[in-house]
Design an enzyme around this catalytic site. Structure first.
Site, PDB file in Angstrom:
ATOM      1  N   HIS A  98       0.846  -1.208   0.000  1.00  0.00           N
ATOM      2  CA  HIS A  98       0.000   0.000   0.000  1.00  0.00           C
ATOM      3  C   HIS A  98       0.874   1.248   0.000  1.00  0.00           C
ATOM      4  O   HIS A  98       1.943   1.267   0.589  1.00  0.00           O
ATOM      5  CB  HIS A  98      -0.938   0.018   1.209  1.00  0.00           C
ATOM      6  CG  HIS A  98      -0.236  -0.136   2.521  1.00  0.00           C
ATOM      7  ND1 HIS A  98       0.143  -1.364   3.019  1.00  0.00           N
ATOM      8  CD2 HIS A  98       0.177   0.771   3.421  1.00  0.00           C
ATOM      9  CE1 HIS A  98       0.751  -1.198   4.180  1.00  0.00           C
ATOM     10  NE2 HIS A  98       0.798   0.099   4.445  1.00  0.00           N
ATOM     11  N   HIS A 100       0.865   5.240   1.029  1.00  0.00           N
ATOM     12  CA  HIS A 100       0.192   6.270   1.840  1.00  0.00           C
ATOM     13  C   HIS A 100       0.197   7.588   1.060  1.00  0.00           C
ATOM     14  O   HIS A 100       1.243   8.014   0.573  1.00  0.00           O
ATOM     15  CB  HIS A 100       0.953   6.504   3.147  1.00  0.00           C
ATOM     16  CG  HIS A 100       0.961   5.344   4.092  1.00  0.00           C
ATOM     17  ND1 HIS A 100       0.128   5.276   5.190  1.00  0.00           N
ATOM     18  CD2 HIS A 100       1.705   4.206   4.125  1.00  0.00           C
ATOM     19  CE1 HIS A 100       0.362   4.147   5.855  1.00  0.00           C
ATOM     20  NE2 HIS A 100       1.318   3.486   5.228  1.00  0.00           N
TER      21      HIS A 100
HETATM   22  P1  5GP Z   1       2.034   0.438   7.323  1.00  0.00           P
HETATM   23  O1  5GP Z   1       1.865  -1.045   7.106  1.00  0.00           O
HETATM   24  O2  5GP Z   1       2.491   1.161   6.107  1.00  0.00           O
HETATM   25  O3  5GP Z   1       2.856   0.764   8.532  1.00  0.00           O
HETATM   26  O4  5GP Z   1       0.626   1.076   7.663  1.00  0.00           O
HETATM   27  C1  5GP Z   1      -0.576   0.387   7.652  1.00  0.00           C
HETATM   28  C2  5GP Z   1      -1.681   1.405   7.753  1.00  0.00           C
HETATM   29  O5  5GP Z   1      -2.913   0.726   7.639  1.00  0.00           O
HETATM   30  C3  5GP Z   1      -1.692   2.172   9.096  1.00  0.00           C
HETATM   31  O6  5GP Z   1      -1.577   3.567   8.834  1.00  0.00           O
HETATM   32  C4  5GP Z   1      -3.051   1.804   9.697  1.00  0.00           C
HETATM   33  O7  5GP Z   1      -3.669   2.888  10.349  1.00  0.00           O
HETATM   34  C5  5GP Z   1      -3.855   1.332   8.502  1.00  0.00           C
HETATM   35  N1  5GP Z   1      -4.839   0.317   8.832  1.00  0.00           N
HETATM   36  C6  5GP Z   1      -4.649  -0.792   9.599  1.00  0.00           C
HETATM   37  N2  5GP Z   1      -5.762  -1.526   9.669  1.00  0.00           N
HETATM   38  C7  5GP Z   1      -6.702  -0.881   8.912  1.00  0.00           C
HETATM   39  C8  5GP Z   1      -8.054  -1.163   8.599  1.00  0.00           C
HETATM   40  O8  5GP Z   1      -8.642  -2.161   9.011  1.00  0.00           O
HETATM   41  N3  5GP Z   1      -8.695  -0.269   7.795  1.00  0.00           N
HETATM   42  C9  5GP Z   1      -8.069   0.846   7.319  1.00  0.00           C
HETATM   43  N4  5GP Z   1      -8.781   1.673   6.540  1.00  0.00           N
HETATM   44  N5  5GP Z   1      -6.783   1.144   7.588  1.00  0.00           N
HETATM   45  C10 5GP Z   1      -6.104   0.289   8.376  1.00  0.00           C
END
Ligand code: 5GP
Ligand code: ZN
Length: 136
Positions: A98, A100
């Site tokens: 993903h 951001h």
């Molecule tokens: P990373 O893996 O890049 O550190 O970030 C994962 C992102 O996914 C985080 O910013 C977190 O807030 C978001 N996130 C985690 N679980 C969910 C979810 O169930 N729904 C949504 N919309 N975002 C999520």
């Protein structure tokens, strides 16, 4: 393989607040935004992170991220950070690739990295290693 939260979002098994969708890409709001509108752009097909994704799909996700970043500027956002965490050591928590797209207003809850100085030959050595890895 543990169930992937983002794959569940894609098929509608889990709720999300969608902002953009096409054949291969979905974008929805991060559940814990650094600012309102913080968006996650994901490939609809499951890949763990950027390293596993075909180049053409990386391009599609990047173009969708730009589209969303451009749209943010049209609604008063002052700047946009676009970023991707790849691997646990890089802060990746959800292992479905993903990007951001984060709306910014100067001083807010998001802080950028603090750079450090290179020692001795460190800079040239780092560049040489990367060049070597690119052209073995
Ligand atoms: P990373 O893996 O890049 O550190 O970030 C994962 C992102 O996914 C985080 O910013 C977190 O807030 C978001 N996130 C985690 N679980 C969910 C979810 O169930 N729904 C949504 N919309 N975002 C999520
Ligand atoms: Zn997934």
């Amino acid at each position: 393989m543990p169930p992937c939260i983002f794959c569940k979002i894609i098929v509608g098994e889990l709720p999300s607040t969608k902002v953009y969708e096409d054949d291969e890409v979905l974008a929805f709001l991060d559940i814990k935004p650094i600012n309102p509108g913080h968006t996650l752009v994901i490939p609809k097909k499951h890949f763990e992170n950027i390293h596993d994704m075909p180049d053409a799909l990386v391009a599609k996700v990047a173009v969708a991220a730009k589209k969303i970043a451009d749209a943010m500027l049209n609604i008063g956002v002052k700047g946009v950070n676009v970023g991707m965490n790849n691997g646990a050591h890089a802060g990746q928590i959800i292992f479905h690739a993903h990007v951001h797209v984060m709306p910014r207003y100067g001083k807010d809850s998001f802080s950028l990295w603090v750079g450090k100085e290179y020692d001795g030959n460190e800079r040239e050595e780092a560049a040489a290693k990367i060049r070597q890895a690119l052209n073995p």
